[in-house]
Enzyme design. Sequence first.
Site, PDB file in Angstrom:
ATOM      1  N   SER A 273     -10.207  -1.203  -1.280  1.00 17.44           N
ATOM      2  CA  SER A 273      -9.501  -1.455  -0.028  1.00 17.44           C
ATOM      3  C   SER A 273      -8.846  -0.175   0.486  1.00 17.44           C
ATOM      4  CB  SER A 273      -8.422  -2.509  -0.282  1.00 17.44           C
ATOM      5  OG  SER A 273      -7.519  -2.552   0.801  1.00 17.44           O
TER       6      SER A 273
ATOM      7  N   TYR B 256      -2.052  -6.605  -5.629  1.00 16.77           N
ATOM      8  CA  TYR B 256      -3.440  -6.447  -5.165  1.00 16.77           C
ATOM      9  C   TYR B 256      -3.896  -4.991  -5.252  1.00 16.77           C
ATOM     10  CZ  TYR B 256      -7.276  -6.356  -1.703  1.00 16.77           C
ATOM     11  OH  TYR B 256      -8.472  -6.166  -1.056  1.00 16.77           O
TER      12      TYR B 256
END
Length: 289
Positions: free
Chosen positions: A175, A188
Amino acid sequence: MADVIGRAGGLLVEAPHLPGRLLRSLRGGSLERAVSGRVVLVTGASSGIGRATALRIAAAGGTVLLVARGRDALDEVRRAIDAAGGDAHVHRCDLSDLADVERMAAEVLARHGRVDVLVNNAGRSIRRSVDDSYERMHDYERTMQLNYFGAVRLILALLPQMRARRRGHIVNISSTGVQLSVPRYSAYVASKAALDAFARCIAPEVQGDGVRITTVYMPLVRTPMIVPTGRYRSFPALSPDQAANLVADALAHRPRRVASPLGNFVELAHAVLPGAVENVANGAYRLLR
Ligand SMILES: NC(=O)c1ccc[n+]([C@@H]2O[C@H](COP(=O)([O-])OP(=O)(O)OC[C@H]3O[C@@H](n4cnc5c(N)ncnc54)[C@H](OP(=O)(O)O)[C@@H]3O)[C@@H](O)[C@H]2O)c1
């Protein structure tokens, strides 16, 4: 109208990736050449980025192995690929259960003989400030369990046959959040960063055997994953098909990383001016409740 705005926003987010994609296209290589006649395992293939990627790979002539937990959604993707004349197979697996990953990997190798390309895409995200996390150690454990341990277990199961055949490609969907160190995403982002670090360490060990590892620092994509964060409705985001473009490009050209100039800039700025970057992130943290 909303659709036009959405598409314009998507182009805006995709645009920063275009120079890298253009450069790689000039060097040749195509998705068809990369996947045609090859066995490609895509995790999280039942939804969002993974679903769009699986459809794209099948259309380019790859045999796609569809992995996720939900049988019905996987069957729907398989039927869509079948209807378009492609070849896909469902292999259900809970990737956060490491014994189930081992079972699935053995099943795949027994049935298909090999996996040429692995797309580690399945993942879960949690948006929660550390303020709200003091009693939630399980948030950190469950993101690591799926985003890191599940992916590592699968890589360890499939890497030996790639190395023995002296060719393989592993694409990890990370990400942009890792490059930006986004506040409220400590669970995350840390789990994604762990897989990035793992990949960077093993890449030099396996490159002599023809195995390439690509990390895709994916920007925001309009999928079920971001629905719980209402604020993202007004943010520019890629469509799943645009995200699949980035993955297809990674499969075709096998770069070591796919990232936007913004992500690379912030990563570099963090190394050189960590205080300045932290101050900007603090502003964003206060502004974006
Ligand atoms: N959307 C974004 O803005 C964005 C941005 C950057 C990176 N990413 C990354 O891109 C990847 C795909 O995300 P997405 O946005 O396409 O999400 P999504 O639409 O929610 O899809 C997630 C996929 O992962 C599967 N999955 C979840 N838990 C699983 C488990 N325990 N075992 C096996 N499969 C599991 C889901 O299927 P089942 O639930 O049926 O198992 C589904 O197929 C993720 O790794 C995410 O972190 C997304």
